[in-house]
Design a protein around this motif. Structure first.
Motif, PDB file in Angstrom:
ATOM      1  N   MET A   1      10.744 113.558  68.824  1.00  0.00           N
ATOM      2  CA  MET A   1      11.964 112.822  68.471  1.00  0.00           C
ATOM      3  C   MET A   1      12.517 113.298  67.140  1.00  0.00           C
ATOM      4  O   MET A   1      13.719 113.267  66.899  1.00  0.00           O
ATOM      5  CB  MET A   1      11.653 111.325  68.388  1.00  0.00           C
ATOM      6  CG  MET A   1      11.597 110.650  69.757  1.00  0.00           C
ATOM      7  SD  MET A   1      10.777 109.042  69.701  1.00  0.00           S
ATOM      8  CE  MET A   1      11.668 108.238  68.405  1.00  0.00           C
ATOM      9  N   LYS A   2      11.623 113.748  66.280  1.00  0.00           N
ATOM     10  CA  LYS A   2      12.077 114.216  64.971  1.00  0.00           C
ATOM     11  C   LYS A   2      12.297 115.730  64.951  1.00  0.00           C
ATOM     12  O   LYS A   2      12.348 116.338  63.886  1.00  0.00           O
ATOM     13  CB  LYS A   2      11.050 113.824  63.897  1.00  0.00           C
ATOM     14  CG  LYS A   2      10.890 112.327  63.705  1.00  0.00           C
ATOM     15  CD  LYS A   2      11.887 111.796  62.673  1.00  0.00           C
ATOM     16  CE  LYS A   2      11.781 110.302  62.480  1.00  0.00           C
ATOM     17  NZ  LYS A   2      10.867 109.900  61.424  1.00  0.00           N
TER      18      LYS A   2
ATOM     19  N   GLY B   1       8.517 106.945  64.024  1.00  0.00           N
ATOM     20  CA  GLY B   1       9.791 107.044  64.718  1.00  0.00           C
ATOM     21  C   GLY B   1      10.936 106.832  63.759  1.00  0.00           C
ATOM     22  O   GLY B   1      10.901 107.282  62.605  1.00  0.00           O
ATOM     23  N   ARG B   2      11.931 106.057  64.229  1.00  0.00           N
ATOM     24  CA  ARG B   2      13.205 106.001  63.513  1.00  0.00           C
ATOM     25  C   ARG B   2      13.256 104.958  62.407  1.00  0.00           C
ATOM     26  O   ARG B   2      14.233 104.242  62.276  1.00  0.00           O
ATOM     27  CB  ARG B   2      14.316 105.693  64.517  1.00  0.00           C
ATOM     28  CG  ARG B   2      14.344 106.579  65.749  1.00  0.00           C
ATOM     29  CD  ARG B   2      14.711 107.994  65.381  1.00  0.00           C
ATOM     30  NE  ARG B   2      15.041 108.769  66.588  1.00  0.00           N
ATOM     31  CZ  ARG B   2      15.400 110.033  66.537  1.00  0.00           C
ATOM     32  NH1 ARG B   2      15.472 110.685  65.392  1.00  0.00           N
ATOM     33  NH2 ARG B   2      15.695 110.676  67.655  1.00  0.00           N
TER      34      ARG B   2
ATOM     35  N   ASP C   1      17.784 107.820  71.030  1.00  0.00           N
ATOM     36  CA  ASP C   1      16.662 108.172  71.897  1.00  0.00           C
ATOM     37  C   ASP C   1      16.917 107.754  73.336  1.00  0.00           C
ATOM     38  O   ASP C   1      16.961 106.573  73.662  1.00  0.00           O
ATOM     39  CB  ASP C   1      15.385 107.522  71.372  1.00  0.00           C
ATOM     40  CG  ASP C   1      15.057 108.018  69.981  1.00  0.00           C
ATOM     41  OD1 ASP C   1      15.063 109.247  69.791  1.00  0.00           O
ATOM     42  OD2 ASP C   1      14.830 107.178  69.083  1.00  0.00           O
TER      43      ASP C   1
ATOM     44  N   HIS D   1      14.277 110.800  78.022  1.00  0.00           N
ATOM     45  CA  HIS D   1      13.644 111.779  77.152  1.00  0.00           C
ATOM     46  C   HIS D   1      12.266 111.278  76.706  1.00  0.00           C
ATOM     47  O   HIS D   1      11.268 112.018  76.761  1.00  0.00           O
ATOM     48  CB  HIS D   1      14.539 112.027  75.930  1.00  0.00           C
ATOM     49  CG  HIS D   1      13.974 113.014  74.964  1.00  0.00           C
ATOM     50  ND1 HIS D   1      13.715 114.318  75.311  1.00  0.00           N
ATOM     51  CD2 HIS D   1      13.626 112.884  73.654  1.00  0.00           C
ATOM     52  CE1 HIS D   1      13.223 114.961  74.261  1.00  0.00           C
ATOM     53  NE2 HIS D   1      13.156 114.116  73.239  1.00  0.00           N
ATOM     54  N   VAL D   2      12.219 110.016  76.281  1.00  0.00           N
ATOM     55  CA  VAL D   2      10.945 109.456  75.838  1.00  0.00           C
ATOM     56  C   VAL D   2       9.951 109.443  77.004  1.00  0.00           C
ATOM     57  O   VAL D   2       8.770 109.764  76.840  1.00  0.00           O
ATOM     58  CB  VAL D   2      11.150 108.041  75.251  1.00  0.00           C
ATOM     59  CG1 VAL D   2       9.814 107.399  74.906  1.00  0.00           C
ATOM     60  CG2 VAL D   2      12.047 108.117  74.014  1.00  0.00           C
TER      61      VAL D   2
ATOM     62  N   CYS E   1      12.368 103.347  68.380  1.00  0.00           N
ATOM     63  CA  CYS E   1      13.404 104.238  68.884  1.00  0.00           C
ATOM     64  C   CYS E   1      14.781 103.617  68.632  1.00  0.00           C
ATOM     65  O   CYS E   1      14.939 102.397  68.712  1.00  0.00           O
ATOM     66  CB  CYS E   1      13.217 104.470  70.377  1.00  0.00           C
ATOM     67  SG  CYS E   1      11.635 105.231  70.750  1.00  0.00           S
TER      68      CYS E   1
END
Ligand SMILES: Cc1cc2nc3c(=O)[nH]c(=O)nc-3n(C[C@H](O)[C@H](O)[C@H](O)COP(=O)(O)O)c2cc1C
Ligand code: SF4
Ligand code: FES
Lengths: 429, 156, 770
Positions: free
Chosen positions: B85-86, A244-245, A323, A327-328, A319
């Motif tokens: 997400m990416k 993820g981020r 995010d 959406h997740v 996240c």
């Protein structure tokens, strides 16, 4: 602090080669067990170690083994390498980078439980992993480490590398047995439990690949050594998959009890520059989200339970403010809808319904009442109404997101554009 | 065409019950022909003492078995959480824009196909993909187009 | 493992009690250990909904609608939980609450989920009014659905072969059908395909449903997904009434309910008799009611005038028949009548026609009751108990199909030997012993030691054969079950419709025992067997022949003899349901009523007598055989007494009819085998079976195919004639044999040996063009 047990040497040495693995002490534990220990001794060390299953539920490995009936029927060991939970990829690393460790652990477990055959079930997408592991098994067989009379002892075991073909549900312990029997991966009713009647109706132990890999260190250094690492009730290390981020996504082996914050900020390099943590899904798509306020929670089974989430297989999806919780949720629901085996009504129909509602919300077609509908769906699917836990998994994150970020769901109900995306756009301008 | 008898017998011999060889034998057929042919289904059924219908039933449960000849270049893009997400969705959209081939479709000449898959356990390389079965990432729109043109390999 | 926690029963404790006590909604009850909650709840008269559970199938716990609340160890030791009643057995001290709020809520939620992708087409659904989804939704479901998304669309009204219609949209994935196929039949005519909410019921590769038992699926299906084509849009459950009766399509006699709308049969349904049919029907039994309205039904008496059959009144027909028969007649048939009618025919033959020239054996079956040959008979359930079963030249799946379901189950633990020229059980289910018909006695003797050593040996034998074969079987000491080719052969045999025996297995010499009942003593000289009767007709030694429910042109093994006999006999009376090939030769035709059209009893293959009911009136002027027989007897001047004689206390052994010795000749040995929809009874004339009957086939071993492929049109050229057939290559046929369907017209017209030839090119082109 002891950190790297399972991943020690990965990246520096080509551990897929038997000679390299052996040169670094590989197969010493097996040698020790076969020459100086009875199966019971090996079992006792695992029991002393208090090793808990790394596949999700954290069940005591020795306890599971102890429920095998002593009735002379053939017993089987299945290594669960299905690894399909979104966000989990630690098993893949072990299989691809340290296959002999996995194999040695399997041989030790088979010895302890008096099993003559081990199946390593890999998800179908692990084309490369299957090749590497198959090669490792062949190499080990050449060297007299697999097959009859291992290292000249009376003990023999066959190892079969078996590939799935694209089905998340085949990571579930009874579906994996059905799949291995050449059937559709439908979970079975319990009881009987696998240790009583599993693969081909025989007593069967199913353990995660990482669980089994830990047995090597336990036998080599003793159960007490392992039990002393990290928290008393969740000893050892855990390979956490961080994605993820974060700046440095990847697998990080940490001592159990390490705070989540340390994992994210130190090991994974923190959030991408200029962004703030919004929430973490600590056990892939099936876990309740962890908010920044709980970032100091130690990573072990019980501590994570205490914040109403779980450690699970430690697939950490991080996240940030970009995010949207909706959406997740949509991405998760799409996954579970795709992966429901279709046997139980609530899971089969409910995951599809959930996805369709979230799809609408995600695409600007939300309707008043959608949030309430999602809540009702969570109640209808969850609560252990299904044969396996996939149904419950499919609503765990959603339920936690609904209570943590109700305003994002409500905003999507109105049918407009995503407020989170809009905010990101403003910030980028 | 029937499966190689020696290989098939060898696989069946690994299992306490022949039927367990079902998935491995289907893989064998798919590796050889690119997809699971009717011949493979019939041959597997015969070897394992199963009804063709039973084989079809099991086969259709698993998403990785193909029933049609595959394109020469096959791009399978992960659409699960980390990859989405990416930006895997945006890459797919871009590919569709440039080539007219959307997820689940093949190019008219059969040269390439684009698929979406659920999490392939490569989230650290998000957006991750499989190119002709090889796992790699991260994917960019440019990389995707290059791969589909048959230039270059999936690399990690 | 020694460090295992001490298991509950680790110490040498007393054996666990065989019953457990629990409470259901507060009411204490006791059940045998292992009883599932769902059964326990039903036994105390409470209702809970269920879809996937079915008492005839193993539980799977798939639909999740049978939720109840339970409390107590070991399933719910830490307080009440909601669980599925169909997968949880009762435990000592378990508290079961069927109406607890959490359970009610869970059921409601499951029902709501089931409805989201289900079409709301109850008004046009055949299941409307008897649909579990409809019923349970009313009783337990949500008032309104919150589902506002688009439904998943799937294939609708799909014909899965001739009998079954599948609506995939209505399917609720209870898996009853696929479990039935697998668990009960060991077949896979229907399977699950795809997964998740894309899962569908389908045949393996989209081909038509291939098995013999498709119809049971329509009763297992709790919704309108699998329905019968013959019932489509025919009626509503509330317009029909059920009449219990017995199937007469074969000698098993499965129990069924005829569902009637007015005077029309709209469908036949299960009426479980577990000891007989095990709760199943075959498709011939279930769908074989189309013959009632067949165009070939005889509806009026007819008499031949100037070479043509002309409709006449009953009085006229009976008068002409009586006049002709009085000149000296023989009688063939009777094995399709009821027990009472067979007795009436026996009395008429003996007392009104004054002859013992009577035989029911117009096919290949030589006897019906093993006891009649001094062998030990068996019950249907003997199959369940047997440890060694030898099939002698018998294909249960074709001849007594529902018995084959029982055999398949038995074959999981018993050894089954499949002996004869044709494979009768699928590969792997039985030990196959290839034997030519002539070789059967020797083969049985080879198996005799094993049979004698078995605990419960059983022989299942189609009743064809010679004294030599009977002696060999006697040698084994095994019990014998005879699924014959005629539904009531046992009744006919017991009624004395054989030339050497009077009713009740009574010697001809004991005819005086019947004097009181019949008002006279029947003739004491032995009569002629069917073969001898036909030969005598051919040789013009018999003036008249009376066929009662018999069509030797189709069924008699020596078709040439039958043809020559019917051509030569001066006077022929045919009493039947249809314009059969034999009826076309008749001088007088007497239209009779069929199985669903008359009352009486029939005797099944194991000797069990069952009542059959008249469910519908039958066509035109057709009359029950019983009525016709008594009127004919009157016309003959000798009215029937119609009494039922006791079984003789000195029963005689049945004499087997002579079979002509078969001398080796070039070509393939022709053998007949049962074939479900080809049968010469009502099935051959049933329009419901037209799609399944197909073109007549010949099966040969691939090595005898002379390079011809399966599906080619061929000629089979025998000494007596040529028959056009479609070739099937079948490795289950012994090399050197040509297998044709019993009772298929033409199959008996070849002689014992025949050569296989490619059909002339023209015919072949015709096939290609189809
Ligand atoms: C839907 C579902 C998917 C699962 N997938 C996996 C998986 O991919 N890998 C795994 O090790 N365990 C998976 N599990 C957990 C297994 O059922 C099982 O508990 C585990 O393999 C036991 O290993 P352990 O005792 O070593 O943890 C899954 C469970 C469920 C319900
Ligand atoms: S909960 Fe879902 S995945 Fe699990 S058995 Fe039921 S339908 Fe299959
Ligand atoms: S009837 Fe119990 S789960 Fe279906």
């Amino acid at each position: 602090m002891i950190r790297r047990i399972l991943t020690d040497g990965i990246g520096e040495f080509d551990l897929t080669r038997l000679d390299v693995y052996r040169a670094r002490g590989g197969f010493q534990a097996l040698h020790k067990a076969l020459t100086t220990m009875s199966p019971q001794d090996v079992f006792n060390e695992v029991k002393t170690s208090n090793l808990r299953g790394r596949g999700g539920a954290g069940a005591g490995a020795a306890f599971k083994w102890s429920t095998l009936p002593e009735d002379g029927r053939p017993r089987y060991l299945i290594l669960n390498g299905d690894e399909s939970e979104p966000g989990s990829f630690s098993g893949r690393m072990l299989i691809e980078k340290n296959p002999h460790l996995v194999l040695e652990g399997a041989l030790l477990a088979a010895y302890a439980c008096k099993m003559a055959r081990v199946f390593i079930y890999l998800r179908g997408e692990f084309h490369e992993g299957a090749q590497i592991l198959t090669r490792a098994v062949a190499e080990a067989r050449e060297a007299g480490l697999v097959g009859p009379r291992i290292l000249g002892s009376e003990f023999g075991v066959e190892v079969v590398v078996h590939r799935g073909a694209g089905a998340y549900i085949c990571g579930e312990e009874t579906a994996i047995m059905e799949s291995l029997e050449g059937k559709r991966g439908h979970p079975r009713t319990r009881p009987p439990f696998p240790t009583a009647s599993g693969l081909y109706g025989m007593p069967t132990v199913i353990n995660n690949v990482e669980t089994i890999a830990n047995v090597v260190g336990i036998v080599a250094n003793g159960g007490a050594w392992f039990a002393a690492i990290g928290p008393e009730k969740s000893p050892g290390t855990k390979i956490c998959s961080v994605s993820g981020r974060v700046r440095r996504p990847g697998n990080y082996e940490i001592q159990m009890g390490t705070p989540l914050r340390e994992l994210i900020e130190e090991h994974a390099g923190g959030l991408e520059p200029g962004h703030q943590l919004k929430f973490v899904l600590p056990a892939g798509a099936s876990s309740a989200l962890v908010l920044p306020k709980d970032l100091d929670t130690p990573l072990d089974f019980d501590s994570m339970m205490s914040i109403r989430s779980m450690l699970g297989s430690a697939g950490m999806l991080v996240c940030d403010e970009r995010d949207c919780a909706v959406h997740v949720a949509y991405l998760g629901s799409r996954f579970y809808h795709h992966e429901s085996c279709g046997k139980c009504t609530p899971c089969r129909e409910g995951t599809g319904w959930t996805e369709r509602v979230l799809h609408r919300m995600e695409h600007g077609a939300g309707r008043p009442g959608d949030t309430e509908r999602l809540q009702a769906l969570c109640r209808g699917i969850g609560g252990r109404k299904c044969l396996c836990l996939l149904g419950d998994f499919s609503v765990t994150y959603l339920q936690s997101a609904l209570s943590a970020f109700p305003e994002e769901f409500v905003a999507h109900e109105q049918g407009g554009p995503c407020p989170v995306a809009a905010a990101v756009e403003v910030a980028n301008r | 065409m029937a499966l190689d008898a020696r290989e098939a017998t060898d696989i069946i011999g690994r299992y306490p019950s022949p039927r367990s060889a079902l998935l491995p034998l289907l893989w064998l057929g798919q590796h050889r022909d690119g997809y699971v042919t009717e011949d493979t289904v019939a041959d597997v059924a015969l070897r394992l003492g199963m009804a063709v219908a039973e084989v079809e039933s099991v086969l259709s449960f698993y998403s990785m078995f193909r029933r049609r000849p595959p394109a020469r270049c096959r791009l399978e893009v992960c659409r699960s959480l980390a990859c989405a997400m990416k930006g895997s969705g945006e890459i797919l959209a871009r590919v569709q824009e440039e080539t007219g081939v959307g997820p689940g479709e093949s190019s008219a000449d059969g040269a390439f196909s684009v698929e979406v898959v659920e999490c392939i356990a490569a989230c650290d390389h998000a957006p991750a993909y499989l190119f002709n079965e090889r796992m790699a990432g991260p994917l960019t729109p440019e990389k995707a187009l290059e791969l589909l043109r048959g230039e270059g390999e999936g690399r990690r | 493992m020694s460090s295992a926690p001490p298991a509950a029963g680790a110490a040498p404790a007393a054996p666990p009690p065989t019953t457990v006590n629990c409470t259901i909604n507060g009411q204490p009850c006791t059940f045998p250990r292992g009883t599932l909650i769902v059964d326990a709840v039903r036994q105390v008269g409470r209702n809970i909904p269920f879809y996937c559970y079915h008492p005839k199938l193993a539980p799977v716990g798939a639909c999740r609608v049978c939720m109840v609340q339970v409390e107590g160890a070991p399933v719910a030791a830490r307080g009440p939980i909601v669980t599925t009643a169909c997968t949880t057995p009762v435990f000592e001290g378990l508290k079961i609450e069927t109406m607890a709020e959490p359970a009610k809520l869970a059921r409601k939620q499951v029902l709501e989920f089931l409805l989201i992708n289900h079409p709301l087409d109850c008004p046009v659904c055949d299941k409307g009014g008897e649909c579990d989804l409809q019923d349970f939704t009313l009783a337990y479901g949500p008032g309104v659905s919150g589902f506002a998304e688009t439904k998943v669309h799937r294939r609708k009204a799909d014909d899965l072969g001739p009998f079954l219609v599948l609506d995939q949209e209505r399917c609720i994935m209870c898996q009853r059908c696929v479990r039935y196929e697998n668990e009960v039949l060991g077949e896979f005519n229907l399977v699950l395909k795809q997964r998740g909410d894309h899962t569908v019921i389908d045949t393996g590769q989209g081909e038509p449903y291939a098995g013999h038992f498709s119809g049971n699926n329509t009763e297992l299906c709790p919704v309108g997904a699998l329905t019968s084509r013959t019932y489509r849009f025919k009626a509503r459950p509330w317009d029909v009434r059920a009449v219990p009766t017995v199937c007469q399509a074969c000698s098993l006699g499965c129990n069924l309910n005829a569902q009637m709308r007015g005077d029309a049969v709209v469908r036949l349904m299960l009426r479980d008799n577990m000891a007989l049919d095990g709760g199943w029907l075959c498709d011939r039994g279930r769908y074989g009611f189309g013959h009632i309205r067949s165009e070939r039904r005889l509806t009026q008496p007819m008499v031949r005038r100037d070479g043509r059959l002309c409709p006449v009144s009953w009085e006229e027909a009976l008068r002409v028949a009586a006049a002709g028969l009085q000149k000296g007649a023989a009688v063939l048939g009777g094995a399709r009548l009821t027990d009472e009618e067979a007795l009436a025919l026996s009395e008429l033959t003996r007392m009104a026609l004054g002859t013992n020239d009577v035989d029911w054996r117009v096919g290949a079956q030589a006897f019906a009751a093993p006891e009649a040959l001094g062998l030990q008979g068996a019950e249907v359930t003997s199959i369940d108990r047997a440890d060694l079963i030898v099939l002698v030249d018998t294909c249960l799946a074709e001849e007594a199909p529902v018995l084959d379901i029982r055999l398949r189950r038995a074959a999981r633990k018993a050894k089954v030997v499949d002996l004869g020229p044709v494979r009768n059980m699928p590969v792997g289910r039985a030990t196959r012993v290839v034997a030519a018909v002539e070789d059967l006695p020797r083969q049985i003797l080879l198996l005799a030691p094993e049979l004698r050593a078995a605990q419960a040996p059983l022989i299942i034998w189609n009743g064809r054969g010679s004294q030599e074969l009977v002696d060999a079987v006697a040698e084994t000491g095994a019990r014998v079950l005879v699924p014959g080719e005629f539904s009531n052969a046992r009744g006919a045999e017991a009624a004395g419709l054989v030339p050497t025996m009077l009713p009740g297995y009574r010697a001809l010499a004991d005819g005086h025992e019947l004097a009181a009942l019949w008002g006279g003593t029947p003739p004491a000289t032995a009569g002629r067997s069917a073969r001898e009767i036909l030969a005598a007709c051919r040789d013009r030694k018999i003036q008249a022949l009376y066929l009662v429910g018999a069509n030797p042109l189709r069924t008699f093994p020596d078709g040439r003899l039958a043809r020559e006999a019917l051509d030569a006999v001066p006077f022929l009376v045919v009493q039947d349901l249809f314009t059969t090939e034999s009826a076309e030769h008749a001088d007088v035709v007497l239209p009779a009523l069929g199985p669903l059209e008359k009352e009486g009893t029939v005797t099944g293959l194991s000797g069990v007598r069952q009542k059959v009911r008249r469910v519908t009136a039958g066509p035109g002027e057709a009359r029950a055989d019983r009525v016709i027989l008594s009127q004919l007897a009157e016309a003959l001047g000798r009215p029937l007494r119609g009494a039922r004689p006791e079984v003789s206390d000195r029963p005689v052994r049945l004499e087997l009819p002579m079979t002509s010795a078969v001398h080796a000749a070039p070509g393939l040995r022709v053998v007949v085998a049962g074939q479900l929809f080809a049968g010469g009874g009502t099935a051959a004339f049933d329009p419901n079976f037209a799609p399944v009957r197909g073109d007549p086939q010949v099966r040969v071993h691939p090595q005898d195919a002379r390079g011809l492929a399966s599906g080619t049109r061929v000629h089979l050229r025998g000494e007596d004639g040529v028959v056009k057939l479609v070739l099937r290559l079948d490795p289950g046929v012994a090399p050197g044999h040509a297998v044709v369907a019993a009772h298929d017209f033409g199959s008996n017209q070849l002689g014992p040996w025949a050569e296989l030839e490619a059909a002339p090119a023209q015919a072949a082109a015709g096939v290609g063009a189809q």
